[in-house]
Design a protein around this motif. Structure first.
Motif, mmCIF file in Angstrom:
data_model
loop_
_atom_site.group_PDB
_atom_site.id
_atom_site.type_symbol
_atom_site.label_atom_id
_atom_site.label_comp_id
_atom_site.label_asym_id
_atom_site.label_seq_id
_atom_site.Cartn_x
_atom_site.Cartn_y
_atom_site.Cartn_z
ATOM 1 N N THR A 138 -18.486 -195.192 -37.533
ATOM 2 C CA THR A 138 -19.543 -194.270 -37.394
ATOM 3 C C THR A 138 -19.237 -193.292 -36.378
ATOM 4 O O THR A 138 -19.162 -193.251 -35.426
ATOM 5 N N PRO A 139 -19.573 -191.499 -36.479
ATOM 6 C CA PRO A 139 -19.036 -190.505 -35.817
ATOM 7 C C PRO A 139 -19.677 -190.835 -34.483
ATOM 8 O O PRO A 139 -18.966 -190.739 -33.674
ATOM 9 N N TRP A 140 -21.067 -190.767 -34.752
ATOM 10 C CA TRP A 140 -21.364 -191.166 -33.387
ATOM 11 C C TRP A 140 -21.564 -192.108 -32.550
ATOM 12 O O TRP A 140 -21.190 -192.022 -31.169
ATOM 13 N N SER A 141 -20.496 -193.160 -32.617
ATOM 14 C CA SER A 141 -19.661 -194.482 -32.509
ATOM 15 C C SER A 141 -18.601 -193.766 -31.223
ATOM 16 O O SER A 141 -17.782 -194.641 -31.119
ATOM 17 N N MET A 142 -18.047 -192.694 -32.091
ATOM 18 C CA MET A 142 -17.406 -191.867 -31.182
ATOM 19 C C MET A 142 -17.429 -191.349 -29.585
ATOM 20 O O MET A 142 -16.700 -190.693 -29.059
ATOM 21 N N HIS A 143 -19.091 -190.807 -29.978
ATOM 22 C CA HIS A 143 -19.942 -190.408 -28.662
ATOM 23 C C HIS A 143 -19.022 -191.049 -27.067
ATOM 24 O O HIS A 143 -18.844 -192.218 -27.261
ATOM 25 N N PRO A 144 -18.721 -189.826 -26.245
ATOM 26 C CA PRO A 144 -18.044 -190.228 -25.101
ATOM 27 C C PRO A 144 -19.215 -190.604 -24.499
ATOM 28 O O PRO A 144 -18.661 -192.057 -23.763
ATOM 29 N N GLU A 243 -13.610 -183.014 -21.077
ATOM 30 C CA GLU A 243 -14.374 -182.700 -20.357
ATOM 31 C C GLU A 243 -14.793 -184.237 -20.048
ATOM 32 O O GLU A 243 -15.726 -184.292 -19.074
ATOM 33 N N HIS A 244 -15.147 -184.736 -21.332
ATOM 34 C CA HIS A 244 -15.454 -186.048 -20.828
ATOM 35 C C HIS A 244 -15.042 -187.488 -20.021
ATOM 36 O O HIS A 244 -15.472 -188.256 -20.194
ATOM 37 N N SER A 245 -13.572 -187.116 -20.208
ATOM 38 C CA SER A 245 -13.599 -188.038 -19.966
ATOM 39 C C SER A 245 -13.204 -188.587 -18.698
ATOM 40 O O SER A 245 -13.552 -188.034 -17.387
ATOM 41 N N ASP A 246 -13.182 -189.687 -18.160
ATOM 42 C CA ASP A 246 -13.296 -190.710 -17.425
ATOM 43 C C ASP A 246 -11.957 -190.966 -15.998
ATOM 44 O O ASP A 246 -11.325 -191.847 -15.250
ATOM 45 N N GLY A 247 -10.791 -191.093 -17.418
ATOM 46 C CA GLY A 247 -9.469 -191.783 -16.711
ATOM 47 C C GLY A 247 -9.527 -192.946 -16.877
ATOM 48 O O GLY A 247 -8.251 -193.775 -16.909
ATOM 49 N N VAL A 248 -10.630 -193.647 -17.402
ATOM 50 C CA VAL A 248 -10.609 -195.516 -17.531
ATOM 51 C C VAL A 248 -10.513 -195.745 -18.605
ATOM 52 O O VAL A 248 -10.765 -196.339 -19.449
#
Length: 318
Positions: A138-144, A243-248
């Protein structure tokens, strides 16, 4: 009679034809759903219906309609005969459930209209829809904000095959649009062996084909990467975090359109299209989603319907 719509946008739906007998007179301001009528021969009508349904799958990014209609039903020109058809066929359990509605169906019809005179685009839509039917999330499961929802890899052999088929179909949809990377032994895509540094002789014409298709080659697409760093080596070249990545846990990257297509082709060529390699089992739901999203963006852009609002559609077709 399966659907009813109110002036304020409310929708009611009957799941069984047997419930029709319990319906009272419709409330003020409420009207029933309307059938899509096509004045054409049977094969063409079926192709239109199937294309609209495939376009709807692409819009949702997920096959939300179970058992979508695959063919139409002939309606007589005689009013009495039509009424018999409605009473005995359209309002009986079985076929009654085939009639469907979705919020984005008007946009799906617009996609079908844009694609109808371009057989390559029609095939691209069907291929991507079939990719979603084969395997998707589902697309919403890919939300950051969701972080890592799925296991990235599996030891299930059948799952490896499903993942590969879904990737192959999605990339084949890109090829139908003539938006694959065109390189050869004489004109390689990269400068230097084992790198992703573009050969200008390949990248220049590639960007030209993208612009001709109405796609900005400088645009970026988020390439979803979650959890521990256990992906195939191609990801080591992606260093621009979204922009939403935390790098972890959320390591999504912003990747240019030419690079995303190149990476999709890399996955297809080296891990899914031929005999499986030792790297194939490193593919999973995130790779499937990424390739499908690239194909989805390209198809909707080609149809001039990327980020298009309903009001804009109404003005375009009025």
């Amino acid at each position: 009679m399966r659907y009813a719509f109110s002036e304020r946008g409310g929708i009611s739906e009957l799941s069984q034809a047997s419930a029709l007998k319990d319906i009272d007179v419709r409330r003020e301001g409420q009207q029933g759903g309307r059938l899509l009528l096509l004045e054409t021969e049977q094969t063409e009508a079926d192709n239109i219906i199937q294309l609209v349904c495939a376009a709807y799958v692409i819009l949702e990014g997920f096959p939300v309609i179970k058992n979508p209609p695959a063919y139409g039903f002939e309606l007589s020109d005689d009013e009495a005969d039509r009424e018999i058809t409605f009473e005995n066929l359209f309002r009986s359990d079985g076929l009654f459930q085939w009639f469907t509605y979705g919020h984005r169906l008007p946009v799906a019809v617009a996609i079908a209209a844009e694609a109808w005179r371009n057989k390559k685009l029609i095939y691209a839509i069907h291929k991507l829809a079939q990719s979603y039917e084969t395997e998707c999330v589902t697309p919403w499961s890919m939300h950051p904000l969701s972080g890592q929802v799925f296991e990235k890899h599996t030891d299930n052999f059948a799952s490896h095959v499903g993942t590969s088929v879904a990737i192959n179909l999605a990339y084949s949809a890109i090829e139908e649009l003539d938006l694959g990377v065109k390189a050869s032994g004489e004109v390689p895509r990269s400068i230097g062996e084992g790198t992703f540094v573009w050969n200008p002789k390949v990248l220049g014409p590639f960007k030209g084909r993208l612009r001709k298709a109405g796609i900005d080659p400088e645009r970026t697409i988020d390439w979803v990467t979650r959890g521990d760093q256990s992906e195939v080596p191609v990801y080591e070249m992606l260093n621009q975090l979204s922009e939403h990545s935390d790098g972890v846990e959320v390591r999504d990257r912003q990747v240019s359109v030419p690079d995303t297509i190149n990476f999709c082709e890399y996955l297809r060529n080296t891990m899914t299209a031929h005999a499986f390699s030792s790297k194939t089992n490193r593919l999973g739901p995130y790779e499937v989603y990424n390739v499908q999203q690239v194909a989805r963006f390209l198809i909707l852009s080609k149809c001039n319907l990327w980020n298009t609002w309903t009001e804009e559609l109404r003005k375009r077709y009025s």
